[in-house]
Scaffold this motif. Structure first.
Motif, short mmCIF file in Angstrom:
data_model
loop_
_atom_site.label_atom_id
_atom_site.label_comp_id
_atom_site.label_asym_id
_atom_site.label_seq_id
_atom_site.Cartn_x
_atom_site.Cartn_y
_atom_site.Cartn_z
N GLU A 1 -48.68 32.34 -10.97
CA GLU A 1 -47.69 31.35 -9.06
C GLU A 1 -46.81 32.50 -9.20
OE1 GLU A 1 -49.08 28.50 -7.72
OE2 GLU A 1 -50.05 28.60 -9.34
N ILE A 2 -46.15 33.06 -10.00
CA ILE A 2 -45.03 33.73 -9.63
C ILE A 2 -45.24 35.84 -9.76
CG2 ILE A 2 -43.46 31.98 -9.87
CD1 ILE A 2 -42.80 33.34 -12.39
N HIS B 1 -40.78 39.59 -3.00
CA HIS B 1 -41.50 38.81 -2.46
C HIS B 1 -40.60 37.25 -1.12
CE1 HIS B 1 -44.06 42.22 -2.08
NE2 HIS B 1 -45.96 41.53 -2.62
N TYR B 2 -39.82 36.45 -2.34
CA TYR B 2 -39.86 35.41 -1.91
C TYR B 2 -39.45 34.99 -0.44
CZ TYR B 2 -36.39 34.84 -5.25
OH TYR B 2 -35.36 35.14 -5.53
N LEU C 1 -37.83 35.70 -13.24
CA LEU C 1 -37.97 36.14 -11.42
C LEU C 1 -39.39 36.72 -12.17
CD1 LEU C 1 -37.17 37.54 -8.90
CD2 LEU C 1 -36.16 39.37 -10.07
N GLY C 2 -40.82 36.87 -10.79
CA GLY C 2 -41.87 37.37 -11.49
C GLY C 2 -41.59 38.56 -10.13
N SER C 3 -42.92 39.29 -9.60
CA SER C 3 -43.06 40.34 -9.19
C SER C 3 -43.17 39.61 -7.54
CB SER C 3 -44.37 41.20 -9.08
OG SER C 3 -45.54 40.04 -9.85
N GLU C 4 -44.26 38.10 -7.74
CA GLU C 4 -44.63 37.85 -6.14
C GLU C 4 -43.40 36.45 -6.07
OE1 GLU C 4 -46.89 39.03 -4.63
OE2 GLU C 4 -47.31 40.66 -6.07
N GLY C 5 -42.16 36.21 -6.94
CA GLY C 5 -41.32 34.88 -7.12
C GLY C 5 -41.29 34.39 -8.33
N VAL C 6 -39.90 33.79 -7.64
CA VAL C 6 -38.99 33.05 -8.66
C VAL C 6 -38.92 31.96 -9.07
CG1 VAL C 6 -37.56 32.26 -7.14
CG2 VAL C 6 -36.48 33.60 -9.28
N CYS D 1 -41.09 29.73 -5.92
CA CYS D 1 -40.78 29.40 -4.59
C CYS D 1 -41.12 30.93 -4.62
CB CYS D 1 -38.90 29.94 -4.30
SG CYS D 1 -39.19 30.91 -3.01
N THR D 2 -42.54 31.36 -3.63
CA THR D 2 -43.31 32.28 -3.38
C THR D 2 -43.24 32.49 -1.48
OG1 THR D 2 -45.52 31.74 -2.97
CG2 THR D 2 -44.49 32.25 -5.40
N LYS E 1 -41.81 47.43 -9.18
CA LYS E 1 -42.66 47.23 -8.46
C LYS E 1 -42.76 48.07 -7.57
CE LYS E 1 -42.06 42.75 -5.81
NZ LYS E 1 -41.59 41.52 -4.89
#
Lengths: 342, 342, 342, 342
Positions: free
Chosen positions: A143-144, B240-241, A250-255, D269-270, B204
């Motif tokens: 998801e993130i 991204h978010y 904190l992920g590469s696509e979201g938090v 959150c994305t 990233k």
């Protein structure tokens, strides 16, 4: 389902939480005995728990009661001896965090359990907490994106027992309070520690600092992970306001924010107070369900002869993080992992 | 109230935010001219802002338009020359963060403003944000006791301009994105930095890393404060978010959470989405009111001949923190402050 | 952009909010004069607002100052006369809620504005509030399907002025406080009222109840909409705790919560207080941005000769809802709409 | 502690929740048998629950198994006969809501239990929910002054079973879904109902409306309490988005929000989703702890021979509210309580 008798060792607060759960909330598990070096404490606990068997040592318990597993919730420095003794008698082992004082002790425990072919589950109950489990599931589902940073914090309301104030015999606050965070970051990032730097200070318990020169009550740990990711651990104990265990990934696509201060979904608002709700007073309230799920998991693993989800290896890795952080505090330098042995 | 004409330098995104505010939202201030090295950009901006005066340099603006102050919102490496030139002509100076590239430049700017007796206000708009101001007020009122730990984070959605990817000429992400956090921690803790350790990595923008070897897009900074307190800065860009600027202060009596991800107090819930609300897309949305309040403060200080609440000294201190963190990233060691000069 | 001079009528709290906005926050608008039946009040306001023109009547203002529009923020019972007089002089009209005391008055105002070809905008500022606008946008985008139920509540901290306690001359709390809700439900549901039932009681201001027999300080209104949907309005005034304006929309596909009690995103937590944040003290704080946006919309409509987004018709419909609810309270029966005229 | 055997009647979803709790989570209670008119269903449930005794009727169970109490979780129209039969055999009675179809039935049940000197506890599990209990405690402690308004809502995700769609035999949605709200308002306000008005409509299940002319899937109930306070009940079923049970209490000194949509304290959150968290999918998830606490309370009352906290009288009062609301929907008029009997 066959039933597993459990001997709980340690009649302090953590021990009583485990004992009560085995008595009331774990189908297939039953509380067989309670042990505490202070026999009076053990007796009082037994009466409260409405069981007959209480002892002042594991040896006595092994003689006087019948059980298939032990739940070790006594001070850290007793863990190694208790675990190896239990393993020698073929008892399965649930062990509270921190696992041990030294890496050598931890390894001895793992080997003893392996040699006796008994289970060794570590008490990182956050892995069984509904909140953290949902978080873990969402991360695994992508998801993130890939985790880049994991921050985990634990703050506790109570003063540590005296034996835990001496960092040389207990590894201090980072061990007693923040062991969980060292496990959580490994678990959520699926990576091991590569380099650790820590800043610590005594900002509250100035008396303890005088008595125990290495004491600290606040710490920030910077972690660099093997996969390149970053980590932060925040520890503070005692904090007046209550118990606090939160994480952020904190992920590469979201938090992702994990956990919150609020205990119960009731909010009041008056002129004199503004918006008010209650926070968690302690870890027992925050992780009530997690402790039950952890104990059910242990019993289920014993009955079904499965490997627990949290192992001695996990306990050893968290311990290594704690030791590295303490070394960094002492030397003022970042410390590379794995730790070198003397 | 007498009116102050402002010449905005830089027709990029930050410059346009300032220009629009001076045009619409600052009683006593008026937008006198817009300057950009790219004259076409300046022209387009002037048309959009419905003003007549646009120029490709401050020199031209000084000749062709009349104003009492400049608002510097051009790339960091231009700040020193612009500020000293403006000071030489007796113009008050508002300067966006980061203040400058080196400590020497920052000092030169402070001295030039002092010598010319003009104001020098730094663009740390968080100090004017309603959320951060409430927080500061509560801390000053003692609501959470003495601050022991301040954590501040900034994550931004957009790729930096190319000039800001080269850490040697821009000081990189910690300067461009996290200058605010270096200021926030000083402001909320009321203490200066004593020791700084930073971990950074590229997780990233692998392409940029190839081109600019010192580039990083994620960083964690550990700070030890002169008063014994601890600090943490988290930076990540691009994420991204959206845009994210939050802080947490742990005090001796309690804890304070400052800011949140949620933009607007509207929550929807459907079967396929769960609970959903919107977050801040960018800094303009998050700090809209702060930019207006900041500009009003600048004009008020000019008119009433008062010292601004955020000075060149604040800019210099934040810059020093950034430089120390970058040095720590490079050397893998903690860095003591004040920085030694070559 | 040509500039519109505004004469604000009413130097009470609402009038001052409008006056200050026209002075500071509305490009293209300017505050031309302030009128209050109490000339001293008008004078004090003018001094504070740094303008020269103040008057005790619209007639005097029409003679002594130059302006293109009026902003009516005086007691409800004066609205009709002021609006028709302004229309007769070709002035555009912004009118605070509630529009008028009777349906006949409301219609007269609409006709006067129409005959004079001037704008008539009603002061339902929630339509310009960022929170409510986001909500409206999401509903229109179908995020929660078709609205089935809209609940809207308004609670205010302050005692009404004496003239507003007499329901016969003011229509009471449902008019003074809850006019907004009657508008919000129409706006969000895009339907008109078909049947209204209300329960009301005096649960706080027992003194006022003695003096004004029809007085009530708490009310719940059940609404049945023409499209089959349902509605609820909750009103209470005064409430000690502050100002409260929230709504909830249940749609065929989901639910939406609009607004919240919390004012600023700062949360503190201490042992003695638990989690605390501040709520909105009053409508000025809650709807600050909405009032500015509303005033900008009015000026823009005047300048660009466009129909306002909130018209006299909207004011009349909300008034009809209030009158039906009051009739229901009086008779103990549901009331069908449209209301029959005597 | 002596153990109480429970015979659960009804192997539907509610019955299984109770059965599982008696089996796993209630010290002192044990699941003795499961009954369902559909013997196959009872058999499947017994196998799943790992018990031996299943029957197609209470009569058979009374003969074939040994137990001290029954837990009635079958359709409403069976409650009266089951409860009176159980009482006749001296079995204690736990009865799910709604209590019965008519006031006469409810009274018969109360009398039967009284005559046999057995307990009769009603299944209003919200009274045992940690969230609602905290709220009740704060109200009793005077935190928000005297309650003036209580709003309570329940929305459920699932279509009712067919027997519950016919309002003549089930009392419809207000009985099946909103019985809890009728109890909650009495409980939190500590007052009885005086007058009830309801609006209802079919806004989703148009097919069911055709088949069952009195069917409705959305309702708003206005309540006037004996102590002068006001109440609102909102019901909607099915709603796509999940299960929703919240309440709000406006007191003379403040306001209280009880419950929230969010299930677990994890927020992601994305860019594509904004802020997201999960809501409660159903009542089993929302009230898991409440069902356990309710069952523990019942067993404790049986063992200690105490009056349960929620009695047949509470069931009867809630039923009366439902009946009055349905009468109001039918007549379009408010209905005074107590209801007149034919």
């Amino acid at each position: 389902m066959r039933s597993v008798g459990i001997c709980v060792i340690g009649a302090g607060r953590a021990g009583l939480v485990h004992a009560r759960n085995y008595r009331e909330n774990v189908p297939g598990g039953s509380l067989a005995a309670i042990v505490d070096a202070d026999l009076d404490l053990a007796k009082r606990a037994a009466r409260e728990l409405e069981i007959d068997h209480y002892f002042s040592s594991l040896e006595d318990a092994l003689e006087g009661a019948s059980f298939g597993a032990v739940c070790i919730a006594s001070p850290t420095f007793t863990h190694r001896d208790l675990a190896t003794a239990a393993a020698a008698e073929g008892k399965h082992i649930f062990c509270e965090k921190p696992m041990a004082i030294t890496m050598e002790e931890a390894e001895e425990m793992i080997q003893a359990a392996g040699a006796a072919d008994v289970l060794l589950q570590m008490g990182f109950m956050r892995r069984f907490d509904p909140v953290f489990r949902v978080a873990k599931g969402l991360i695994e589902a992508g998801e993130i994106g890939s985790p880049m940073l994991v921050r985990s914090l634990t703050r506790g309301p109570g003063l540590p027992p005296r034996w835990a104030c001496d960092i040389r015999t207990s590894n201090g606050m980072l061990a007693e309070v923040n062991s969980h965070d060292f496990d959580t970051i490994r678990w959520l990032s699926e990576s091991e520690y590569q380099r650790i730097y820590a800043e610590a200070n005594t900002l509250k318990c100035f008396d303890l600092k005088e008595e125990f020169p290495d004491f600290y009550d606040n710490a920030v740990v910077s972690l660099r992970l093997k996969n390149g990711g970053l980590g932060i651990i925040e520890g503070s104990c005692p904090v007046h306001y209550g118990y606090d265990a939160r994480a952020e990934v904190l992920g590469s696509e979201g938090v992702m924010l994990i956990g919150e201060l609020q205990d119960t979904a009731v909010v009041t608002c008056t002129k004199s107070t503004g918006l008010v709700s209650s926070n968690f007073p302690g870890w027992r309230e925050r992780f009530r369900e997690a402790y039950i799920a952890e104990a059910r998991h242990f019993v289920e693993c014993v009955v079904k002869e499965r490997e627990p989800a949290v192992t001695g290896e996990d306990g050893k890795r968290a311990l290594e993080g704690v030791l590295a952080a303490n070394q960094s505090i002492k030397t003022g330098r970042p410390v590379d992992l794995p730790l070198e042995r003397d």
